[in-house]
Design a protein around this motif. Sequence first.
Motif, short mmCIF file in Angstrom:
data_model
loop_
_atom_site.label_atom_id
_atom_site.label_comp_id
_atom_site.label_asym_id
_atom_site.label_seq_id
_atom_site.Cartn_x
_atom_site.Cartn_y
_atom_site.Cartn_z
N TYR A 26 4.60 -2.83 0.99
CA TYR A 26 5.27 -4.13 0.88
C TYR A 26 6.78 -3.96 0.83
O TYR A 26 7.28 -2.90 0.41
N PRO A 27 7.53 -4.98 1.23
CA PRO A 27 8.99 -4.94 1.03
C PRO A 27 9.29 -4.81 -0.47
O PRO A 27 8.45 -5.14 -1.31
N LYS A 28 10.45 -4.33 -0.80
CA LYS A 28 10.80 -4.09 -2.21
C LYS A 28 10.71 -5.35 -3.06
O LYS A 28 10.50 -5.27 -4.27
N SER A 29 10.88 -6.51 -2.43
CA SER A 29 10.84 -7.77 -3.18
C SER A 29 9.43 -8.29 -3.39
O SER A 29 9.23 -9.34 -4.02
N ASP A 30 8.42 -7.57 -2.90
CA ASP A 30 7.04 -8.04 -2.97
C ASP A 30 6.17 -7.01 -3.67
O ASP A 30 6.59 -5.88 -3.92
N SER A 31 4.92 -7.40 -3.99
CA SER A 31 4.02 -6.51 -4.71
C SER A 31 2.57 -6.89 -4.46
O SER A 31 2.27 -8.05 -4.12
N ASN A 51 0.88 -10.06 -5.97
CA ASN A 51 1.08 -11.39 -5.38
C ASN A 51 0.08 -11.71 -4.27
O ASN A 51 0.11 -12.81 -3.72
N THR A 103 3.49 1.08 -10.93
CA THR A 103 4.65 0.88 -10.05
C THR A 103 4.46 1.56 -8.70
O THR A 103 5.10 1.18 -7.72
N ARG A 112 2.83 -0.96 -4.73
CA ARG A 112 3.72 -1.07 -3.57
C ARG A 112 2.94 -1.27 -2.27
O ARG A 112 3.52 -1.66 -1.26
#
Length: 209
Positions: free
Chosen positions: A89-94, A97, A119, A123
Amino acid sequence: MLFVCRGLIISAVLLSVASHGRAASVWKVTSGAGNVLYLGGSIHALKSTDYPLPSAYNRAFDASDRLVCEVDPKALDESSKGLLKVGEYPKSDSLKNHVDPRTYDYLRRLFKLMDVPETKFARYRPWFLSLMLQEPALNGISETLGVEEFLTRRAQANSKPVLGLESAREHADIFLGLSDRQSEAMLLIMFIPAERGSGSAGNALADAW
């Protein structure tokens, strides 16, 4: 995988290939014009005790002019790198979600047992986690003993062309096209054999093969 001999297939009839009493996932396909190919079911990783392969595989190989795999072996490294890139995922996503809270909690507890911090696993997309958890080394099997790897080595030793049905990009696109729900389902399905006490999904697949 395909073992191709005597040209292209126009219209086909599937015929199961016997293997001296041992079942084999190999079929012979013959066109009305007499063109022939063999379709073989492949397992990407096996144990040494799974060898020798059913003789139908070697008979089909010997009768064929070329070997066609799922992905061109020359593109496998590129394919693996591509999957790793699009599986994150992009760093702003997880992951949190995109999956049901119960799924996430199950994964959190599972990876804790494997000493993998939240963590790190959070990702990745569910389908990529599914591939990671089916890593052959985690299940006591080896990719170097996979059917395609074995037959590719035979093809190279016999100077037979080896081709791929998919490019590295096409292979990655299969996973990229999954919705969140489909991706989560792909991950959860692999836990079914373990929940039933029948080992990993990879081992269950090999047993069925």
